[in-house]
Motif scaffolding. Structure first.
Motif, PDB file in Angstrom:
ATOM      1  N   UNK A  36      59.670  84.833  40.143  1.00  0.00           N
ATOM      2  CA  UNK A  36      60.361  86.103  40.310  1.00  0.00           C
ATOM      3  C   UNK A  36      60.178  86.557  41.748  1.00  0.00           C
ATOM      4  N   UNK A  37      61.292  86.829  42.424  1.00  0.00           N
ATOM      5  CA  UNK A  37      61.243  87.297  43.809  1.00  0.00           C
ATOM      6  C   UNK A  37      62.255  88.427  43.975  1.00  0.00           C
ATOM      7  N   UNK A  38      62.060  89.187  45.011  1.00  0.00           N
ATOM      8  CA  UNK A  38      63.008  90.241  45.353  1.00  0.00           C
ATOM      9  C   UNK A  38      64.361  89.620  45.695  1.00  0.00           C
ATOM     10  N   UNK A  39      65.431  90.353  45.433  1.00  0.00           N
ATOM     11  CA  UNK A  39      66.777  89.861  45.722  1.00  0.00           C
ATOM     12  C   UNK A  39      66.932  89.472  47.193  1.00  0.00           C
ATOM     13  N   UNK A  40      66.382  90.299  48.076  1.00  0.00           N
ATOM     14  CA  UNK A  40      66.522  90.018  49.508  1.00  0.00           C
ATOM     15  C   UNK A  40      65.788  88.735  49.906  1.00  0.00           C
ATOM     16  N   UNK A  41      64.662  88.464  49.258  1.00  0.00           N
ATOM     17  CA  UNK A  41      63.906  87.237  49.536  1.00  0.00           C
ATOM     18  C   UNK A  41      64.698  86.022  49.060  1.00  0.00           C
ATOM     19  N   UNK A  42      65.284  86.125  47.891  1.00  0.00           N
ATOM     20  CA  UNK A  42      66.074  85.013  47.373  1.00  0.00           C
ATOM     21  C   UNK A  42      67.286  84.743  48.255  1.00  0.00           C
ATOM     22  N   UNK A  43      67.934  85.800  48.719  1.00  0.00           N
ATOM     23  CA  UNK A  43      69.093  85.617  49.604  1.00  0.00           C
ATOM     24  C   UNK A  43      68.664  84.915  50.892  1.00  0.00           C
ATOM     25  N   UNK A  44      67.547  85.353  51.464  1.00  0.00           N
ATOM     26  CA  UNK A  44      67.033  84.692  52.671  1.00  0.00           C
ATOM     27  C   UNK A  44      66.734  83.220  52.385  1.00  0.00           C
ATOM     28  N   UNK A  45      66.079  82.953  51.244  1.00  0.00           N
ATOM     29  CA  UNK A  45      65.708  81.582  50.903  1.00  0.00           C
ATOM     30  C   UNK A  45      66.939  80.703  50.745  1.00  0.00           C
ATOM     31  N   UNK A  46      67.997  81.233  50.147  1.00  0.00           N
ATOM     32  CA  UNK A  46      69.224  80.446  49.990  1.00  0.00           C
ATOM     33  C   UNK A  46      69.845  80.114  51.341  1.00  0.00           C
ATOM     34  N   UNK A  47      69.890  81.093  52.229  1.00  0.00           N
ATOM     35  CA  UNK A  47      70.445  80.861  53.562  1.00  0.00           C
ATOM     36  C   UNK A  47      69.572  79.864  54.327  1.00  0.00           C
ATOM     37  N   UNK A  48      68.276  80.062  54.256  1.00  0.00           N
ATOM     38  CA  UNK A  48      67.350  79.172  54.971  1.00  0.00           C
ATOM     39  C   UNK A  48      67.427  77.744  54.436  1.00  0.00           C
ATOM     40  N   UNK A  49      67.501  77.599  53.130  1.00  0.00           N
ATOM     41  CA  UNK A  49      67.610  76.263  52.535  1.00  0.00           C
ATOM     42  C   UNK A  49      68.908  75.585  52.979  1.00  0.00           C
ATOM     43  N   UNK A  50      70.011  76.329  52.993  1.00  0.00           N
ATOM     44  CA  UNK A  50      71.289  75.760  53.441  1.00  0.00           C
ATOM     45  C   UNK A  50      71.204  75.354  54.906  1.00  0.00           C
ATOM     46  N   UNK A  51      70.566  76.192  55.719  1.00  0.00           N
ATOM     47  CA  UNK A  51      70.397  75.881  57.141  1.00  0.00           C
ATOM     48  C   UNK A  51      69.605  74.592  57.328  1.00  0.00           C
ATOM     49  N   UNK A  52      68.624  74.371  56.466  1.00  0.00           N
ATOM     50  CA  UNK A  52      67.777  73.178  56.552  1.00  0.00           C
ATOM     51  C   UNK A  52      68.371  71.981  55.815  1.00  0.00           C
ATOM     52  N   UNK A  53      69.464  72.200  55.112  1.00  0.00           N
ATOM     53  CA  UNK A  53      70.086  71.103  54.370  1.00  0.00           C
ATOM     54  C   UNK A  53      69.300  70.693  53.141  1.00  0.00           C
ATOM     55  N   UNK A  54      68.700  71.656  52.466  1.00  0.00           N
ATOM     56  CA  UNK A  54      67.897  71.372  51.278  1.00  0.00           C
ATOM     57  C   UNK A  54      68.183  72.447  50.240  1.00  0.00           C
ATOM     58  N   UNK A  55      67.417  72.452  49.172  1.00  0.00           N
ATOM     59  CA  UNK A  55      67.565  73.466  48.133  1.00  0.00           C
ATOM     60  C   UNK A  55      66.378  74.419  48.175  1.00  0.00           C
ATOM     61  N   UNK A  56      66.565  75.586  47.562  1.00  0.00           N
ATOM     62  CA  UNK A  56      65.458  76.544  47.460  1.00  0.00           C
ATOM     63  C   UNK A  56      64.318  75.904  46.672  1.00  0.00           C
ATOM     64  N   UNK A  57      64.650  75.194  45.623  1.00  0.00           N
ATOM     65  CA  UNK A  57      63.637  74.529  44.806  1.00  0.00           C
ATOM     66  C   UNK A  57      62.818  73.548  45.634  1.00  0.00           C
ATOM     67  N   UNK A  58      63.489  72.708  46.426  1.00  0.00           N
ATOM     68  CA  UNK A  58      62.793  71.735  47.271  1.00  0.00           C
ATOM     69  C   UNK A  58      61.948  72.441  48.327  1.00  0.00           C
ATOM     70  N   UNK A  59      62.493  73.519  48.896  1.00  0.00           N
ATOM     71  CA  UNK A  59      61.771  74.265  49.929  1.00  0.00           C
ATOM     72  C   UNK A  59      60.473  74.859  49.361  1.00  0.00           C
ATOM     73  N   UNK A  60      60.558  75.432  48.162  1.00  0.00           N
ATOM     74  CA  UNK A  60      59.363  76.008  47.522  1.00  0.00           C
ATOM     75  C   UNK A  60      58.369  74.895  47.185  1.00  0.00           C
ATOM     76  N   UNK A  61      58.867  73.788  46.661  1.00  0.00           N
ATOM     77  CA  UNK A  61      57.978  72.669  46.336  1.00  0.00           C
ATOM     78  C   UNK A  61      57.281  72.111  47.564  1.00  0.00           C
TER      79      UNK A  61
END
Length: 86
Positions: A7-32
């Protein structure tokens, strides 16, 4: 591999999605990857700490310098000022 729900704040999830796309990966992979890196750091710290504790015991060797433990503390804490022997 196991799934994890977080569970994360909406703003954190939005940042994570953008950051994952920028890195060419998924939020799941980034967290792992983040968790794996944290585990490696903790393991490395624990190994370094245990090595230091082992080394400390080996160089002390149980011998106390002349004058006892108080003298050992004074010797270890003395600074060189360039005026020794003057």
């Amino acid at each position: 591999m196991k799934n994890l729900t977080i569970t994360v704040e909406d703003s954190v999830l939005e940042w994570a999605r953008v950051e994952a796309a920028r890195r060419g990966t998924s939020v799941s992979r980034m967290v792992g990857d983040f968790m794996a890196e944290l585990q490696q750091r903790e393991d490395a710290y624990e190994r370094a700490y245990l090595a230091w504790r082992t080394d400390e015991r080996s160089w002390q060797g149980g011998a106390t310098p002349p004058g006892g433990a108080a003298a050992a503390r004074k010797i270890g804490g003395r600074r060189k000022t360039g005026q020794e022997g003057a």
